[in-house]
Design a protein around this motif. Structure first.
Motif, PDB file in Angstrom:
ATOM      1  N   ASP A   1      -9.923  -0.662  -2.303  1.00  0.00           N
ATOM      2  CA  ASP A   1      -9.471  -1.827  -1.554  1.00  0.00           C
ATOM      3  C   ASP A   1      -9.603  -3.079  -2.410  1.00  0.00           C
ATOM      4  O   ASP A   1     -10.704  -3.560  -2.666  1.00  0.00           O
TER       5      ASP A   1
ATOM      6  N   ARG B   1       0.839  -1.197   0.000  1.00  0.00           N
ATOM      7  CA  ARG B   1       0.000   0.000   0.000  1.00  0.00           C
ATOM      8  C   ARG B   1       0.878   1.252   0.000  1.00  0.00           C
ATOM      9  O   ARG B   1       0.534   2.266  -0.614  1.00  0.00           O
TER      10      ARG B   1
ATOM     11  N   PRO C   1      -4.158  -2.275  -2.244  1.00  0.00           N
ATOM     12  CA  PRO C   1      -5.101  -1.297  -2.803  1.00  0.00           C
ATOM     13  C   PRO C   1      -4.533  -0.623  -4.063  1.00  0.00           C
ATOM     14  O   PRO C   1      -3.320  -0.473  -4.210  1.00  0.00           O
TER      15      PRO C   1
ATOM     16  N   GLU D   1      -8.772   5.689  -2.973  1.00  0.00           N
ATOM     17  CA  GLU D   1      -8.157   4.392  -2.715  1.00  0.00           C
ATOM     18  C   GLU D   1      -9.209   3.292  -2.876  1.00  0.00           C
ATOM     19  O   GLU D   1     -10.318   3.407  -2.357  1.00  0.00           O
TER      20      GLU D   1
END
Length: 211
Positions: free
Chosen positions: A190, A162, A195, A188
């Protein structure tokens, strides 16, 4: 090691049989499909929009964009002829109807003339450009006033994280602000294994820019 590097390079510039295989993987990998869907959804495409995808690959994003298009038009550009051919097969009806044009060219050097776009986007392409600053400035130039650009990135390194995604997001966000984009946001998404990030911004109208 060299073979692995060659395989990875096929996702940057697919060529030949391995390039066609890379295109098949891109078209069928769930994370790639989801990233494209997420990006296109955030563009708020209207039926009369003119839309450009940079690095259209096998046409996954284009396939969704053309569902929203009525009187507008879509252009997909890619420097890989294999990807243009796959996108053409995937979106053959839109091509035959004149809704979609596919250009085998490099965005860095492609001349757009008087053709401008209401929406411009790319998915997991920005990392391949050496001069990201000039790319983002060019995107800004070819947008219509109040046009929207979306740049999506998901790290595909040996150990993706991430942190890598957010570092790219910050870099792109700064470049978009510097180029003149307004209301730049980092979204962002997921998704597994890490992500993805979509950086989205708007080109202001002339009167707003002058204030």
């Amino acid at each position: 090691m060299l073979f692995n590097k060659y395989i990875v390079g096929q996702f940057k510039h697919p060529t030949g049989k391995l390039g066609r295989l890379a295109g098949w993987i891109m078209a069928n990998r769930k994370s790639n499909i989801n990233r494209n869907d997420f990006t296109v959804d955030k563009l708020n495409i209207k039926p009369d929009d003119h839309v450009l995808e940079i690095g259209c690959g096998p046409g996954i994003g284009l396939g969704k964009v053309i569902r929203y298009i009525g009187s507008g038009k879509v252009v997909g550009i890619d420097h890989s002829i294999e990807m243009i051919e796959q996108a053409g097969k995937r979106c053959s009806i839109a091509v035959s109807e004149g809704k979609l044009e596919l250009w085998n060219d490099r965005f860095e050097t492609c001349e757009f003339g008087e053709q401008f776009f209401d929406k411009v986007y790319c998915v997991n392409v920005i990392q391949f450009f050496k001069d990201q600053k000039s790319i983002i400035e060019k995107i800004y130039r070819i947008l219509t006033p109040f046009g929207i650009a979306a740049i999506t990135y998901m790290p595909r390194t040996n150990r993706p994280s991430r942190k890598q995604a957010l570092e790219m997001a910050e870099t792109v966000s700064k470049l978009m602000n510097d180029a003149g984009f307004s209301d730049v946001k980092i979204l962002e998404y997921d998704i597994s294994p890490v992500p993805s990030v979509t950086i989205i911004g708007m080109k202001l109208g002339q009167l707003q820019e002058e204030k």
